[in-house]
Design a protein around this motif. Structure first.
Motif, short mmCIF file in Angstrom:
data_model
loop_
_atom_site.label_atom_id
_atom_site.label_comp_id
_atom_site.label_asym_id
_atom_site.label_seq_id
_atom_site.Cartn_x
_atom_site.Cartn_y
_atom_site.Cartn_z
N PHE A 100 0.83 -1.20 0.00
CA PHE A 100 0.00 0.00 0.00
C PHE A 100 0.86 1.25 0.00
N ALA A 101 1.94 1.25 0.78
CA ALA A 101 2.84 2.41 0.80
C ALA A 101 3.37 2.69 -0.60
N ASP A 102 3.77 1.64 -1.31
CA ASP A 102 4.23 1.82 -2.68
C ASP A 102 3.15 2.46 -3.54
N ASN A 103 1.92 2.01 -3.37
CA ASN A 103 0.83 2.49 -4.21
C ASN A 103 0.45 3.94 -3.94
N VAL A 104 0.75 4.44 -2.74
CA VAL A 104 0.47 5.84 -2.45
C VAL A 104 1.74 6.70 -2.55
N GLY A 105 2.77 6.15 -3.19
CA GLY A 105 3.95 6.95 -3.48
C GLY A 105 4.90 7.17 -2.33
N VAL A 106 4.87 6.28 -1.33
CA VAL A 106 5.80 6.39 -0.20
C VAL A 106 6.90 5.36 -0.39
N ARG A 107 8.13 5.81 -0.60
CA ARG A 107 9.19 4.94 -1.09
C ARG A 107 10.07 4.35 0.00
N SER A 108 10.20 5.00 1.15
CA SER A 108 11.13 4.55 2.18
C SER A 108 10.73 5.18 3.51
N VAL A 109 11.43 4.78 4.58
CA VAL A 109 11.18 5.37 5.89
C VAL A 109 11.46 6.86 5.86
N GLU A 110 12.61 7.26 5.33
CA GLU A 110 12.96 8.68 5.29
C GLU A 110 11.95 9.47 4.45
N HIS A 111 11.60 8.93 3.30
CA HIS A 111 10.64 9.62 2.43
C HIS A 111 9.28 9.75 3.11
N ALA A 112 8.90 8.74 3.88
CA ALA A 112 7.60 8.78 4.55
C ALA A 112 7.49 10.00 5.46
N PHE A 113 8.54 10.33 6.19
CA PHE A 113 8.46 11.47 7.10
C PHE A 113 8.41 12.80 6.34
N SER A 114 8.99 12.85 5.16
CA SER A 114 8.82 14.04 4.31
C SER A 114 7.38 14.16 3.84
N VAL A 115 6.79 13.01 3.45
CA VAL A 115 5.39 12.99 3.00
C VAL A 115 4.45 13.40 4.13
N LEU A 116 4.75 12.95 5.34
CA LEU A 116 3.88 13.25 6.48
C LEU A 116 3.95 14.72 6.90
N ASN A 117 5.04 15.39 6.58
CA ASN A 117 5.21 16.80 6.94
C ASN A 117 4.33 17.67 6.05
N ARG A 118 3.34 18.33 6.65
CA ARG A 118 2.38 19.11 5.86
C ARG A 118 3.03 20.31 5.18
N ASN A 119 4.22 20.71 5.62
CA ASN A 119 4.91 21.84 4.99
C ASN A 119 5.91 21.42 3.93
N ASP A 120 5.97 20.11 3.66
CA ASP A 120 6.93 19.59 2.69
C ASP A 120 6.18 19.27 1.39
N PRO A 121 6.66 19.79 0.25
CA PRO A 121 5.98 19.51 -1.03
C PRO A 121 6.06 18.05 -1.46
#
Length: 315
Positions: A100-121
Motif C-alpha cells: 500500500f505504501a508503494d501504491n500511495v507513493g511512499v518509497r522509504s522510511v525517510e521519504h515517509a516522514f517528508s510525505v507526512l510533513n504538511r509543509n513539505d511539497p
C-alpha cells in the motif's frame, strides 16, 4: 496522555526489524509520540486511544497488516465507517512487502516522514477510498481462496528471510491440495442477479491495488469502486519462472473474470479464508463494499489520483 498531535503507532516486529527501529529514531527526533504495539488487537487499541487523546496525524509504522489495524482503530474512534474530523492518516513502510505504501507513493522510511510533513511539497492529503468486508476494513486488498490460505501458513521467519518470495513458495505448496471454491458473486445493487457463478481458485478484491496483468499496479483509490479478479483455474505454466504472476493473470486470459463494482457479495459453498491486508477472517458469505473518500491520507509525489488516464495514454 492528552494533547498528542502527531502519533506513530509502531509494530516493532515488522519486517526484519531494522526499518521500524530507524523509523522510531526519526519520529522521536521530529517530535512524534511513538506508541509501540505488542501485536494483535493491541495495535487497534493504541490507534483508537491516540485519536481519542487528540492526535490529528496518525501514522502506521509496519506493513499492510499494521496499517489495517491502525485504520480500524481510527474508524472505531470515529464511530464505525469514517475517521473523526480533523484526523489525517499516513504510513511509514517497515514491513515485508509494503504494497500500500508503494501504491500511495511512499518509497522509504525517510521519504515517509517528508510525505507526512504538511509543509513539505513531497506530500499532500487526498481523500482515499476504503474497502469494507463485512464489518472489517481493508486498505489494500481482500483475497479469498488459494493465496489467502498460503498467506496464513507463511511463517514470520520465512517472511524475514525471503521477503515476498515466501508467499510465492507457500502458494506453490498449497496449490497441490487446494479444493476449488464454488462461488457466486453478485456485484450490483440487485442481489437476485448473479454477476458470476462457478468454481474458483482465488477471488481477489482490490482497493489500493490492481493485480498482475493490468498495465498499472496502483488502483484508482478515488473512484468508489472495488477491483475484482476471479481466477477460475490455473494454466499449465512454470510458477517458479520469472514473471509467473504476470503470466498467470495476463489481461485477456480465458480463465479470469474481471469486475469493477462499488459492492460485492461473495457466496461460497464452504467457509473460506479471506486475507484482509494479511489479516485472516473466515466466511461462507462475505459482503464487501467501497467507502468512497473515507481516508484522509498523506500520499507522495508518485501517487496517481487517476491511473486509468495514464494507462490509456500507454496504449
Amino acid at each position: 496522555m492528552h494533547g498528542a498531535r502527531r502519533v506513530l503507532v509502531r509494530n516493532p516486529n515488522s519486517g526484519d526489524g531494522r526499518a521500524t527501529k530507524h523509523a522510531k529514531r526519526i519520529a522521536t527526533d521530529r517530535g512524534y509520540e511513538v506508541r509501540d504495539s505488542e501485536g494483535g488487537d493491541h495495535t487497534v487499541e493504541l490507534a483508537e486511544d491516540a485519536v481519542r487523546d487528540g492526535a490529528d496525524l496518525l501514522a502506521a509504522c509496519g506493513g499492510d497488516g499494521t496499517l489495517n489495524k491502525v485504520v480500524r482503530g481510527a474508524l472505531t474512534a470515529g464511530g464505525g465507517e469514517t475517521v473523526p474530523d480533523g484526523l489525517t492518516l499516513g504510513v511509514v513502510p517497515a514491513g515485508t512487502g509494503n504494497d500500500f505504501a508503494d501504491n500511495v507513493g511512499v518509497r522509504s522510511v525517510e521519504h515517509a516522514f517528508s510525505v507526512l510533513n504538511r509543509n513539505d511539497p513531497a506530500g499532500e492529503t487526498r481523500e482515499l477510498d476504503l474497502g469494507l468486508a463485512g464489518d472489517r476494513p481493508f486498505v489494500n486488498s481482500c483475497v479469498g481462496g488459494l493465496t489467502a490460505d498460503a498467506s496464513a501458513r507463511t511463517t514470520r521467519e520465512s517472511k524475514r528471510r525471503l521477503g515476498v518470495l515466501a508467499y510465492v513458495l507457500s502458494t506453490l505448496r498449497e496449490y497441490q491440495d487446494f479444493e476449488p471454491m464454488s462461488v457466486t458473486l453478485r456485484g450490483g445493487e440487485d442481489d437476485d442477479a448473479p454477476t458470476w457463478s462457478g468454481d474458483a481458485l482465488v477471488v481477489l478484491v482490490g482497493n489500493g491495488r490492481r493485480f498482475p496483468g493490468e498495465r498499472m499496479r496502483q488502483a484508482n483509490m478515488e473512484d468508489g469502486l472495488l477491483n475484482v479478479v476471479v481466477i477460475e483455474r490455473a494454466p499449465a505454466i512454470d510458477y517458479v519462472a520469472s514473471g509467473a504472476a504476470n503470466r498467470l493473470l495476463k489481461r485477456e486470459a480465458s480463465y479470469l473474470t474481471r469486475l469493477r463494482v462499488p459492492q460485492l457479495s461473495v457466496e461460497c459453498h464452504r467457509p473460506v479464508g479471506f486475507s484482509l491486508d494479511g489479516e485472516m477472517v473466515e466466511h461462507d458469505h462475505l459482503r464487501a463494499r467501497s467507502l468512497p473518500g473515507a481516508m484522509p491520507f498523506r500520499v507522495g509525489e508518485g501517487y496517481d489520483p487517476a491511473p486509468e488516464e495514464w494507462s490509456r495514454r500507454l496504449r
